[in-house]
Motif scaffolding. Sequence first.
Motif, short mmCIF file in Angstrom:
data_model
loop_
_atom_site.label_atom_id
_atom_site.label_comp_id
_atom_site.label_asym_id
_atom_site.label_seq_id
_atom_site.Cartn_x
_atom_site.Cartn_y
_atom_site.Cartn_z
N GLY A 238 -7.53 -13.71 3.83
CA GLY A 238 -8.44 -12.70 3.30
C GLY A 238 -8.16 -11.35 3.93
O GLY A 238 -7.03 -11.06 4.35
N TYR A 239 -9.20 -10.52 4.01
CA TYR A 239 -9.04 -9.17 4.54
C TYR A 239 -10.23 -8.82 5.43
O TYR A 239 -11.36 -9.27 5.19
CB TYR A 239 -8.96 -8.15 3.39
CG TYR A 239 -7.78 -8.39 2.48
CD1 TYR A 239 -6.54 -7.82 2.76
CD2 TYR A 239 -7.90 -9.20 1.35
CE1 TYR A 239 -5.45 -8.04 1.94
CE2 TYR A 239 -6.81 -9.43 0.52
CZ TYR A 239 -5.59 -8.84 0.82
OH TYR A 239 -4.50 -9.08 0.01
N LEU A 240 -9.95 -8.00 6.45
CA LEU A 240 -11.01 -7.47 7.30
C LEU A 240 -11.21 -6.00 6.96
O LEU A 240 -10.32 -5.17 7.13
CB LEU A 240 -10.64 -7.61 8.78
CG LEU A 240 -10.45 -9.03 9.30
CD1 LEU A 240 -10.02 -9.00 10.76
CD2 LEU A 240 -11.72 -9.85 9.13
N PHE A 241 -12.41 -5.68 6.46
CA PHE A 241 -12.78 -4.31 6.13
C PHE A 241 -13.62 -3.73 7.26
O PHE A 241 -14.60 -4.35 7.70
CB PHE A 241 -13.57 -4.26 4.82
CG PHE A 241 -12.74 -4.51 3.60
CD1 PHE A 241 -12.14 -3.46 2.92
CD2 PHE A 241 -12.54 -5.81 3.13
CE1 PHE A 241 -11.36 -3.69 1.80
CE2 PHE A 241 -11.77 -6.05 2.01
CZ PHE A 241 -11.17 -4.98 1.34
N THR A 242 -13.25 -2.55 7.72
CA THR A 242 -13.98 -1.88 8.79
C THR A 242 -14.64 -0.62 8.24
O THR A 242 -14.04 0.11 7.46
CB THR A 242 -13.02 -1.50 9.93
OG1 THR A 242 -12.42 -2.69 10.45
CG2 THR A 242 -13.75 -0.78 11.05
N THR A 243 -15.87 -0.38 8.63
CA THR A 243 -16.63 0.74 8.09
C THR A 243 -16.54 1.96 8.99
O THR A 243 -16.12 1.89 10.15
CB THR A 243 -18.11 0.37 7.89
OG1 THR A 243 -18.73 0.25 9.19
CG2 THR A 243 -18.26 -0.94 7.13
N PHE A 244 -16.98 3.08 8.46
CA PHE A 244 -16.96 4.34 9.21
C PHE A 244 -17.77 4.24 10.50
O PHE A 244 -17.45 4.91 11.49
CB PHE A 244 -17.53 5.48 8.35
CG PHE A 244 -16.66 5.89 7.19
CD1 PHE A 244 -15.52 5.18 6.84
CD2 PHE A 244 -16.99 7.00 6.43
CE1 PHE A 244 -14.73 5.56 5.77
CE2 PHE A 244 -16.21 7.41 5.36
CZ PHE A 244 -15.07 6.69 5.03
N HIS A 245 -18.83 3.44 10.50
CA HIS A 245 -19.70 3.33 11.66
C HIS A 245 -19.34 2.16 12.57
O HIS A 245 -20.08 1.84 13.51
CB HIS A 245 -21.16 3.20 11.23
CG HIS A 245 -21.69 4.45 10.60
ND1 HIS A 245 -22.87 4.49 9.88
CD2 HIS A 245 -21.21 5.72 10.58
CE1 HIS A 245 -23.08 5.73 9.43
NE2 HIS A 245 -22.08 6.49 9.85
N GLY A 246 -18.22 1.47 12.27
CA GLY A 246 -17.74 0.45 13.19
C GLY A 246 -18.23 -0.95 12.94
O GLY A 246 -18.23 -1.78 13.86
N MET A 247 -18.59 -1.27 11.70
CA MET A 247 -18.91 -2.64 11.34
C MET A 247 -17.68 -3.29 10.68
O MET A 247 -16.90 -2.61 10.00
CB MET A 247 -20.09 -2.69 10.37
CG MET A 247 -21.38 -2.10 10.91
SD MET A 247 -22.01 -2.96 12.38
CE MET A 247 -22.42 -4.56 11.68
N VAL A 248 -17.52 -4.60 10.88
CA VAL A 248 -16.39 -5.34 10.32
C VAL A 248 -16.92 -6.47 9.45
O VAL A 248 -17.86 -7.18 9.85
CB VAL A 248 -15.49 -5.91 11.44
CG1 VAL A 248 -14.31 -6.67 10.83
CG2 VAL A 248 -15.01 -4.82 12.36
N ARG A 249 -16.31 -6.63 8.26
CA ARG A 249 -16.72 -7.72 7.38
C ARG A 249 -15.48 -8.32 6.72
O ARG A 249 -14.63 -7.60 6.21
CB ARG A 249 -17.70 -7.23 6.31
CG ARG A 249 -18.35 -8.38 5.55
CD ARG A 249 -19.45 -7.93 4.64
NE ARG A 249 -20.25 -9.06 4.20
CZ ARG A 249 -21.23 -9.00 3.29
NH1 ARG A 249 -21.53 -7.83 2.72
NH2 ARG A 249 -21.91 -10.08 2.96
N SER A 250 -15.39 -9.64 6.73
CA SER A 250 -14.27 -10.32 6.09
C SER A 250 -14.55 -10.50 4.60
O SER A 250 -15.69 -10.60 4.16
CB SER A 250 -14.03 -11.67 6.74
OG SER A 250 -15.15 -12.53 6.55
N ALA A 251 -13.46 -10.54 3.81
CA ALA A 251 -13.55 -10.76 2.37
C ALA A 251 -12.41 -11.67 1.95
O ALA A 251 -11.24 -11.40 2.26
CB ALA A 251 -13.49 -9.44 1.62
N ASP A 252 -12.74 -12.75 1.26
CA ASP A 252 -11.75 -13.72 0.78
C ASP A 252 -11.88 -13.81 -0.73
O ASP A 252 -12.91 -14.25 -1.25
CB ASP A 252 -11.99 -15.08 1.43
CG ASP A 252 -10.87 -16.07 1.16
OD1 ASP A 252 -10.15 -15.90 0.14
OD2 ASP A 252 -10.71 -17.02 1.94
#
Length: 385
Positions: A238-252
């Motif tokens: 999958g992929y790890l998306f990182t946000t402008f404020h420093g949160m990380v969320r995986s997506a498969d």
Amino acid sequence: MRIRRRTASIAATLSFAAACIGSAHAIEKPEELTVQKLPAWHSHEVFVVDISMPSMTDARIYLYDADAKKLLGQIDAGFAPGFVISPDHKTSYVSTTYFARGSHGTRTDVVEMTDNATLDHTGEIIIPPKHGQHVPSPYNTTFSADGKRLYVTNITPAASVTVIDVASKKVLSEVDMAACVLAYPSGNDRFTGLCESGKALTVTLDANGKETKRVMSDPFIDVDKDPAYINASPYQGGYLFTTFHGMVRSADFRGDKPLFGKPWSLLTNAERAEGWRPGGMQQTAVHAALHRYYVAMHKGDEGSHKDPGTEIWVYDLQTKKRIARWDLSQQKIDAIASVQVSEDDKPLLYGLTGTSDLVVMDARTGKLQNIEKQVGNTSSLLVNP
């Protein structure tokens, strides 16, 4: 007497010059131009995609050998290119645009192939004149997992993806992406685009490269309160998306429905209050075997998400805890705008600074290995095949 001495002096000088010229002609040989094959590919080679701002019509891709500490060559890349390496590492693919008169005239969009052993141009595929022209991204030109299909993102400004059969060098289809952009591959038969609503559109293809199914996800990015960077890092299918404020969320996106992991934070409350956040052009990199996540971090305000990182923070993806924090200034390294890591058992971390320097560090310890001056620019992308 003066005239005679001057004449004698001039005669001696001319005689000496003639002798030197004659001697030079006797030892000089015509220069012979040769083409040598590059050394065998290894995991410490990195490609730097340089879109040559502000002259975007003359992009280049530089190949650098981090072990030998030298540039090996370059690939010409036209206007605002996409770039990807074949899964077998043998061929580079550049999707790009050319105008008949440099910056204007008849437009031709093309995918060009380059032999990575010689950097010779080996072929091309003419594609519809819709290739998306923007700052470099790992996902504007991508391969399916098996390397049989190539996906090229289009923006006209309507968004679509051109699907190409690599073996036959033919365009198979153009998929309307309903205003969703880029192409994140999942397996051999599907890819995903990101939508302005924070949703993801996944398209499944048949054996002929035609669309058979599309699935729109629920929103997984809060585009109003905390947008995500598009340069997600691949991890465990999958992929790890990182946000402008420093949160990380995986997506498969491999299944019938996308699976999204629970968001987790790169920051403590105290660090967030101090203004720490990710930043740059290519903010994150993953070493999958070590489960390490490398993030370029800086102190900034709400609009500083493009500012380069003054530190590299390293996380264990299994525990989601930070395990290292490297202050670049301590090693006299300028702030880094793009990062990438090699995938071998002696990994190197690559960084591109805002002053166009290519930085090579030990990915386990953060120790500086080398700085190659003036490679690419701040709108560059690092690709380690």
